[in-house]
Design a protein around this motif. Structure first.
Motif, PDB file in Angstrom:
ATOM      1  N   GLU A 108      -8.979  -4.778  -9.417  1.00  0.00           N
ATOM      2  CA  GLU A 108      -7.916  -3.793  -9.649  1.00  0.00           C
ATOM      3  C   GLU A 108      -8.504  -2.460 -10.098  1.00  0.00           C
ATOM      4  O   GLU A 108      -7.998  -1.388  -9.731  1.00  0.00           O
ATOM      5  N   SER A 150     -11.661  -6.595   2.948  1.00  0.00           N
ATOM      6  CA  SER A 150     -10.545  -7.031   2.107  1.00  0.00           C
ATOM      7  C   SER A 150     -10.238  -6.003   1.029  1.00  0.00           C
ATOM      8  O   SER A 150      -9.073  -5.829   0.643  1.00  0.00           O
ATOM      9  N   PHE A 196      -6.610  -4.344   0.397  1.00  0.00           N
ATOM     10  CA  PHE A 196      -6.044  -4.382  -0.946  1.00  0.00           C
ATOM     11  C   PHE A 196      -5.633  -2.977  -1.382  1.00  0.00           C
ATOM     12  O   PHE A 196      -4.510  -2.752  -1.861  1.00  0.00           O
ATOM     13  N   TYR A 197      -6.548  -2.025  -1.195  1.00  0.00           N
ATOM     14  CA  TYR A 197      -6.242  -0.656  -1.580  1.00  0.00           C
ATOM     15  C   TYR A 197      -5.033  -0.133  -0.807  1.00  0.00           C
ATOM     16  O   TYR A 197      -4.088   0.427  -1.398  1.00  0.00           O
ATOM     17  N   SER A 257      -2.586  -1.582   0.760  1.00  0.00           N
ATOM     18  CA  SER A 257      -1.309  -2.213   0.440  1.00  0.00           C
ATOM     19  C   SER A 257      -0.751  -1.688  -0.881  1.00  0.00           C
ATOM     20  O   SER A 257       0.466  -1.483  -1.009  1.00  0.00           O
ATOM     21  N   GLN A 258      -1.619  -1.443  -1.863  1.00  0.00           N
ATOM     22  CA  GLN A 258      -1.163  -0.931  -3.148  1.00  0.00           C
ATOM     23  C   GLN A 258      -0.900   0.570  -3.106  1.00  0.00           C
ATOM     24  O   GLN A 258      -0.051   1.081  -3.851  1.00  0.00           O
ATOM     25  N   SER A 304     -11.139 -12.538   1.944  1.00  0.00           N
ATOM     26  CA  SER A 304     -11.235 -12.115   0.536  1.00  0.00           C
ATOM     27  C   SER A 304     -12.467 -12.759  -0.058  1.00  0.00           C
ATOM     28  O   SER A 304     -13.037 -13.708   0.498  1.00  0.00           O
ATOM     29  N   ASN A 338      -5.534 -10.944  -6.781  1.00  0.00           N
ATOM     30  CA  ASN A 338      -4.551 -10.101  -6.077  1.00  0.00           C
ATOM     31  C   ASN A 338      -5.063  -9.587  -4.740  1.00  0.00           C
ATOM     32  O   ASN A 338      -4.306  -8.975  -3.990  1.00  0.00           O
ATOM     33  N   ALA A 339      -6.342  -9.821  -4.451  1.00  0.00           N
ATOM     34  CA  ALA A 339      -6.985  -9.184  -3.304  1.00  0.00           C
ATOM     35  C   ALA A 339      -7.049 -10.091  -2.081  1.00  0.00           C
ATOM     36  O   ALA A 339      -7.978  -9.993  -1.278  1.00  0.00           O
ATOM     37  N   CYS A 360      -2.328  -8.894   1.641  1.00  0.00           N
ATOM     38  CA  CYS A 360      -2.427  -7.438   1.631  1.00  0.00           C
ATOM     39  C   CYS A 360      -2.209  -6.857   3.026  1.00  0.00           C
ATOM     40  O   CYS A 360      -1.544  -5.821   3.195  1.00  0.00           O
ATOM     41  N   ARG A 419       1.350  -6.484   3.941  1.00  0.00           N
ATOM     42  CA  ARG A 419       2.133  -5.512   3.180  1.00  0.00           C
ATOM     43  C   ARG A 419       1.848  -4.072   3.573  1.00  0.00           C
ATOM     44  O   ARG A 419       2.493  -3.153   3.065  1.00  0.00           O
TER      45      ARG A 419
END
Length: 454
Positions: free
Chosen positions: A155, A187, A191-192, A194-195, A231, A372-373, A378, A381
């Motif tokens: 995160e 991954s 992750f980045y 999607s957030q 991931s 979360n990754a 991800c 999303r």
């Protein structure tokens, strides 16, 4: 679906298809050059310094196109409750990041390709250098955990990547940013993105506050997923050695699950029954470690003293039967080998995945149930254009991972391609590296996200 007939395309000689369709294996993508700059990069991957890079470019027949290597330092305030990175990288109330921007001299661009790995630096690797040699502006961005992932919180790596993107747009003036996720960066990029598109995270899996929702992450304009795994946790699940009975005793092993034991009656090609039990034992070991991590962390929190974290060793973490049995998820990989060398040696050596970790880092990076990754979630999303590239001789990433990401992706504009015969690092494969690099740049140019400078 894979194998669907591609639609004709003049640029790629009939290789391309509509956005959102998986493409059949294509031979020769990137072979058609637009000028002398696009000859194969040959020995570019051997370069170990800017001087070496220029020597290799010239030896490849590419005209004089010197590359500039610029050291980049970015700092921003940080309020972590305790120091988790050694030296000046993440203490004194600030995070200090280092990267290298690589550009063809005197060739401007509105687009920046960002390569980032959670715990490695990429400027010495062939993929980003090849893109720069073909006219792209490239940033190899190091996180605060560069070259040491033992305490890495993914995160917080998102915050680091967000700082680079903000700098690229606000200071350098790039209009478009592309996340080029090679290997472990794949991954991370998902992750980045999607957030950045839809931020939801306010705490790490360990319960520590991390304000992703309020960080103002800037979404990238596109994402490349190249020779990458789903991931860190999923990859560890695939390769962890389930023969370990006691985490404090790496020699206390179940001989029936030890694939490196010559006395084990289970030998390649492995039976389906053995593989089923093996995979179940891998999951069980992962769950045992996670349960111990959570129990230990809860104990430390309950004590309410100055002891807030603990490091530990996870023994034997590279024992995927795929490495010994080429009939499992078959592709062009070399059996009895992996990207780090002899699998049996790596299994207990210092470079094995998750070898050294803190409690919090385990939950963020390696825990199947907590991280979360997860790339599948991800990818589902995010909506940005996505290019997924599978290297068919990849000796690091399981064959099933890239296509699973493609199938899970929520992007309306997505494409799946394969580079036949390519290994993870493209080592000794300059023509395939050249092919992959041209594929990426052509894909970006088709979407008006990149303009070739020649």
């Amino acid at each position: 679906m894979r194998g669907a007939p591609p639609e004709p395309c003049a640029r790629h000689q009939g290789a391309c298809g509509p956005a959102g369709k998986a493409m059949s294996p294509v031979e020769g993508i990137g072979a058609k050059r637009r000028g002398p700059y696009f000859r194969p990069t040959r020995d570019l991957f051997k370069a170990r310094s800017p001087k070496d890079t220029m020597t290799m470019i010239k030896s490849a027949g590419i005209p004089d196109m010197p590359l500039e290597f610029e050291w980049v330092h970015i700092a921003y305030d940080d309020s972590s409750s305790f120091v988790e990175t050694y030296g000046f990288a993440g203490n004194q109330g600030a995070v200090n990041l280092e990267g290298v921007r690589i550009r063809p001299r005197d060739l401007p661009s509105d687009t920046l390709l960002i390569f980032m790995h959670p715990a490695s630096t990429l400027q010495l690797l062939p993929v980003p250098r090849a893109a720069a040699a073909m006219g792209a502006h490239v940033l190899c961005a190091g996180s605060r955990y560069a070259r040491n992932d033992s305490a890495a919180i993914l995160e917080k790596v998102l915050l680091d990547l967000g700082a680079y993107i903000r700098h690229a747009k606000a200071v350098w003036g790039y209009r478009k940013v592309v996340l080029t996720g090679w290997s472990g960066g794949g991954s991370l990029s998902l992750f980045y993105q999607s957030q950045a598109e839809n931020p939801t995270i306010t705490h790490t899996p360990a319960g520590d506050p991390v304000n992703i929702v309020g960080a103002g992450l800037i979404p990238a304009d596109a994402v490349i997923f190249q020779a990458a795994h789903i991931s860190r946790a999923r990859l560890l699940l695939d390769i962890i050695d389930p023969s370990v009975r006691d985490e404090s005793d790496p020699d206390g092993r179940d001989p029936m699950l030890d694939i490196y034991n010559p006395a084990n009656p289970n030998q390649p090609p492995y039976s389906s029954g053995f593989l089923l039990g093996y995979r179940e034992a891998q999951i069980a070991r992962m769950h045992r470690i996670t349960a111990w991590v959570k129990e230990t962390l809860a104990t430390l929190k309950a004590r309410n003293t100055g002891e807030v974290e603990r490091g530990f060793v996870t023994h034997r973490t590279l024992a995927d039967p795929r490495f010994l049995d080429g009939t499992i998820d078959p592709n062009d990989r070399r059996t009895g080998w992996c990207y780090l060398g002899n699998p049996e040696t790596v299994n207990s050596g210092p470079v094995g995945l998750a070898r050294f970790s803190t409690l919090r880092a385990w939950l963020s990076q390696w825990s199947i149930e907590d991280s979360n990754a997860d790339g599948l979630l991800c990818a589902g999303r995010m909506t940005a254009p996505l290019l997924v590239i599978e290297n068919t001789a990849d000796d690091a990433v399981p064959r099933t991972h890239p296509l699973s990401i493609f199938d899970a992706a929520g992007s309306a504009d997505k494409r799946f391609e394969r580079i036949e015969g390519a290994t993870h690092y493209y080592m000794g494969q300059p023509e395939l590296l050249d092919q992959a690099s041209n594929l990426i740049l052509d894909w970006l140019e088709d979407r008006k996200l990149f303009e070739r400078p020649f």
